[in-house]
Design a protein around this motif. Structure first.
Motif, PDB file in Angstrom:
ATOM      1  N   ARG A   1      -7.516   4.938  -1.516  1.00  5.59           N
ATOM      2  CA  ARG A   1      -6.515   5.963  -1.197  1.00  5.59           C
ATOM      3  C   ARG A   1      -6.646   7.173  -2.110  1.00  5.59           C
ATOM      4  NH1 ARG A   1      -2.260   8.297  -2.761  1.00  5.59           N
ATOM      5  NH2 ARG A   1      -2.396   7.225  -4.771  1.00  5.59           N
TER       6      ARG A   1
ATOM      7  N   TYR B   1      -9.964   1.509   6.430  1.00  9.25           N
ATOM      8  CA  TYR B   1      -9.732   0.563   5.335  1.00  9.25           C
ATOM      9  C   TYR B   1      -9.919  -0.880   5.812  1.00  9.25           C
ATOM     10  CZ  TYR B   1      -7.727   4.402   2.577  1.00  9.25           C
ATOM     11  OH  TYR B   1      -7.543   5.569   1.876  1.00  9.25           O
ATOM     12  N   ARG B   2      -9.502  -1.164   7.046  1.00 10.15           N
ATOM     13  CA  ARG B   2      -9.669  -2.521   7.576  1.00 10.15           C
ATOM     14  C   ARG B   2     -11.149  -2.888   7.639  1.00 10.15           C
ATOM     15  NH1 ARG B   2      -6.167  -5.904   9.658  1.00 10.15           N
ATOM     16  NH2 ARG B   2      -7.777  -6.875  10.933  1.00 10.15           N
TER      17      ARG B   2
ATOM     18  N   ILE C   1      -2.891  -1.685   7.405  1.00 12.15           N
ATOM     19  CA  ILE C   1      -3.696  -0.578   6.879  1.00 12.15           C
ATOM     20  C   ILE C   1      -4.478   0.101   7.997  1.00 12.15           C
ATOM     21  CG2 ILE C   1      -3.878  -1.492   4.552  1.00 12.15           C
ATOM     22  CD1 ILE C   1      -6.516  -2.736   5.276  1.00 12.15           C
TER      23      ILE C   1
ATOM     24  N   MET D   1      -3.892  -8.114   4.191  1.00 15.50           N
ATOM     25  CA  MET D   1      -4.351  -6.969   4.982  1.00 15.50           C
ATOM     26  C   MET D   1      -3.504  -6.789   6.231  1.00 15.50           C
ATOM     27  SD  MET D   1      -8.490  -7.266   4.975  1.00 15.50           S
ATOM     28  CE  MET D   1      -8.489  -6.383   6.533  1.00 15.50           C
TER      29      MET D   1
ATOM     30  N   HIS E   1      -7.341  -1.031  -2.492  1.00 19.78           N
ATOM     31  CA  HIS E   1      -6.727  -0.081  -1.554  1.00 19.78           C
ATOM     32  C   HIS E   1      -6.341   1.204  -2.263  1.00 19.78           C
ATOM     33  CE1 HIS E   1      -3.611   1.729   1.006  1.00 19.78           C
ATOM     34  NE2 HIS E   1      -4.241   1.148   2.016  1.00 19.78           N
TER      35      HIS E   1
ATOM     36  N   PRO F   1       0.804  -1.229   0.000  1.00 23.12           N
ATOM     37  CA  PRO F   1       0.000   0.000   0.000  1.00 23.12           C
ATOM     38  C   PRO F   1       0.835   1.276   0.000  1.00 23.12           C
ATOM     39  CG  PRO F   1      -0.896  -1.589   1.551  1.00 23.12           C
ATOM     40  CD  PRO F   1       0.427  -2.143   1.091  1.00 23.12           C
TER      41      PRO F   1
END
Length: 752
Positions: A231, A276-277, A272, A267, A227, A133
């Protein structure tokens, strides 16, 4: 001894520590490192690789890996020298370099390293990337263009043990661009020639749907793709993510299970952010993989966070649906975490320092606190209202307040997950509630889901305190209002199905005492001595008319399955529809009657030929009891609701096919009469009821006998007795500090 080589071509490296770390790792794995530090625009040429390999490698070379931070080098060599090198590693750096810019063939090189025409070309293996990420944005526009991602893998997945096979008889490649032919090796008359066209007009562009259909085959790359969409604040991120997981949902269970494990691992490695999780965890719920890991991942994410508390409660509310419909399983870790999370959120919404000057509790005044109050077809709604009516009938001196939290609805600003459930706002059905209460003077207070959860909780607590109840009866196991008021009122938990995991109460009502005690021995979150066996009472109507099968297009020989609900778009998922439709197709006179207003898009689009013939739909039927008299069995999907419609069906002698997941309907049918958790068992039960009239008659008698035990009058008397027990326990736990009608007490925030 066979040797393994890593040839490294660094040029203007931005992150030297990252490159050093990668080289050290290869060296630890036994690779011989050759560094070519002197490359520059003057001395470097793409065609040099075969000469370099010949100079530095010995005859015992077992594996050759080429590595560089220059995209143009690795991406080009991956194509034109794919047969000479086993593996390619690109260390992500600046997207463009000037290493080849001044070459006269640069326009051709651009087509080559930008993967023009690569779909026509034979290439083996993938390019390994140190991607995550933190650096995905540097490559994302290229990686997710068309199907480029198919040619890449994360460096973490590099197999240091086995050696990839090279295609030693690969065709000689010739690249056509703007009328010229380019080749990186001298012509060999004995080799077949593969011609690849690089002109833009010959390139195929893939649609977004085609890209996503391929992307779901690589969970690591899909994670990075989604992701990066988040973002970069792509406005279509949520819809794209949902589409991907809808596709994944259709895969076989074992594929879904592997994908979930891999995706969770990526993940967790990526570390993260909280939002986002939760976003990704809610998507993984869609895969419907039975187990406890995902639920525990969600709870760990919530319990570890203290900075984003306003987003927590919608996820807590959704977990109720995830468990009933998406096969998430709770274990002790989950129940324990849930208890802590409810405490934390109640403290968070209880933060103002003011106090309420005087708290009163008046005899024969009961406050009912519920998650929601929907139509009368919604089992918990009808049960709650029927109990209120019958308490008033049993003793007219009782005053009842009904407080509706609408816990499954949240204001949009607090919802940050793509896969969530909701219901109609309860106040929209207030006329129906008032009518059913038959003029009894019941105070009803509805929550406003447009407000923040904190505002709603504080307002609800204020309303209850001002009502001054003697006892608080709650049907919610996730109520924050109840959590705040527990120190100040006796609390009775009135289960609407399943077992409680987070509600503090002075008495717990459960249908089956033995099952409940066994459950809490396994998950000791509640004192077993506080659990009371409780038979629900039912006020079921009688048929008011006679409906004939012919009225709805059925024949006397048909075997009619029926499903009833007011939220069927949410409750009849694709898996249920597909399984039932396939069963209907297999059996000549098996029919399905669906009652309830819904679009059912999946059914309409995929089984259109069955509608009107083998599947009959009714938007509404006021006299359900009369309708049930023409049916043969009730089939229930995975859902929380549907309990009253099931109880009514049982009263008319319809066998009920129901999953063993906790639900309103299962409390009436009985857990031992559930078919289990899988569709194989569910469909086998339909087959038995369809093919064996004696078995169907036996099950009909069983359900009629069971539902007849649910007497309303005796149940109300039992409830009022348990209220008194709860009051005594309340005084024991408060040690007499809070005396009725006289004691001043402090609440954590002002109510006036």
């Amino acid at each position: 001894m066979a040797n393994r080589y890593l040839l490294v071509f660094p040029y203007h490296v931005q992150d030297e520590n990252e490159l050093e770390s990668i080289l050290d790792h290869f060296e630890e794995k036994g690779f011989i490192i050759h560094l070519f530090n002197e490359i520059n625009p003057e001395n470097f040429d793409l065609a040099l690789l075969p000469d370099i390999l010949q100079q530095v490698l010995d005859s015992q070379a077992e594996r050759i890996v080429v590595c560089s931070n220059v995209r143009e080098i690795i991406f080009s060599w991956y194509r034109c020298y794919n047969h000479l090198v086993h593996d390619f590693v690109y260390v992500i750096d600046e997207f463009n370099s000037d290493l080849l810019v001044h070459k006269k063939e640069y326009a051709f090189f651009q087509q080559l390293f930008n993967f023009a025409g690569i779909g026509e070309e034979e290439v083996n293996g993938r390019i390994y990337l140190n991607i995550g990420p933190q650096n995905c944005h540097k490559l994302s526009s290229f990686l997710f263009q068309n199907l480029n991602f198919k040619y890449f893998a994360r460096l973490d997945s590099f197999d240091f043990v086995s050696v990839p096979k090279k295609n030693t008889i690969q065709k000689q490649k010739e690249y056509f661009y703007k009328g010229y032919v380019y080749a990186f090796e001298s012509n060999d008359p004995g080799k077949l020639v593969s011609r690849i066209h690089l002109d833009p007009k010959s390139q195929h562009s893939f649609t977004l749907k085609e890209v996503l259909a391929n992307l779901i085959e690589q969970p690591d790359i899909l994670f990075l793709y989604l992701h990066e969409l988040l973002r970069s604040k792509n406005p279509n991120a949520t819809s794209i993510a949902l589409h991907c997981f809808e596709l994944l949902r259709n895969k076989e269970l074992e594929e879904r299970r592997r994908f979930q494990i891999d995706f969770l691992n990526y993940m967790n490695e990526a570390k993260i952010t909280f939002g986002y999780r939760l976003f990704f965890l809610s998507l993984l719920v869609m895969l419907r993989v039975k187990g406890s890991r995902l639920l525990n991942e969600i709870m760990e994410t919530l319990t570890n966070d203290v900075k984003h508390l306003k987003y927590h409660y919608p996820m807590i509310a959704n977990i109720s649906f995830y468990r009933s419909r998406d096969l998430l399983v709770g274990d002790y870790q989950f129940y324990s975490a849930s208890r802590k999370e409810i405490e934390k959120l109640a403290d968070y919404m209880n933060s103002a320092p003011d106090s309420f000057p005087k708290l009163m509790r008046k005899k024969k005044r009961i406050a009912f606190l519920v998650d929601q109050l929907l139509s009368l077809q919604h089992s918990p709604t009808k049960v709650t209202l029927d109990y209120i009516i019958n308490i008033c009938k049993a003793d007219p001196e009782y005053e009842i307040g009904l407080f509706v939290e609408d816990n499954f609805n949240s204001c949009p600003e607090e919802i940050i997950v793509p896969y969530s459930y909701s219901a109609v706002d309860s106040w929209r059905l207030s006329a129906e509630h008032k009518k059913h209460l038959q003029g009894f003077p019941v105070i009803i207070k509805y929550s406003d889901s447009n407000q923040s959860k904190t505002q709603r909780v504080r307002s609800m607590v204020q309303e209850i305190v001002q009502f001054e109840p003697e006892v608080l009866i709650t049907t919610s196991d996730i109520s924050l209002s109840r959590e705040i008021l527990y120190p100040y009122f006796p609390v009775v938990y009135f289960s609407m199905g399943g077992f409680n995991f987070s509600t503090l109460a002075d008495a717990y009502l459960q249908v089956n005492l033995k099952e409940a005690i066994d459950f809490y021995k396994q998950f000791p979150t509640i004192k077993p001595e506080f659990i009371h066996e409780f038979k629900y009472g039912l006020d079921l109507p009688k048929p008011k008319k006679r409906i004939k099968r012919e009225d709805l297009g059925f024949s006397q020989d048909d075997c009619i399955m029926v499903t009833v609900g007011n939220r069927l778009d949410a409750e009849l998922d694709e898996e249920f529809i597909a399984n039932i439709c396939q069963k209907v197709q297999q059996k000549a006179n098996l029919k399905w009657l669906i009652v309830g207003e819904a679009k059912l898009k999946y059914l309409t689009e995929n089984y259109k030929e069955l509608l009107g013939e083998k599947i009959i739909r009714l938007n509404y039927e006021k006299d359900l009891m009369a309708l049930y008299d023409i049916c043969d069995m009730y089939i229930n999907p995975r859902r929380h609701g549907g309990g009253i419609s099931i109880a009514m069906a049982m009263d008319r002698g319809l066998p009920v096919v129901i999953f063993s997941n906790p639900s309103d309907g299962l409390s009436y049918v009985g857990e031992k009469n559930g078919v289990g958790h899988d569709y194989c068992s569910y469909l086998n039960e339909i087959d038995k009821l369809y093919s064996d009239p004696d078995y169907r008659a036996q099950k009909a008698n069983q359900v009629k006998e069971r539902i007849s035990t649910f007497s309303m009058r005796s149940s109300v008397d039992n409830l009022l007795e348990i209220n008194n027990i709860a009051r005594d326990r309340y005084y024991q736990r408060t040690k007499g500090k809070l005396l009725e009608n006289t004691e001043t007490s402090k609440l954590p925030f002002a109510f006036l």
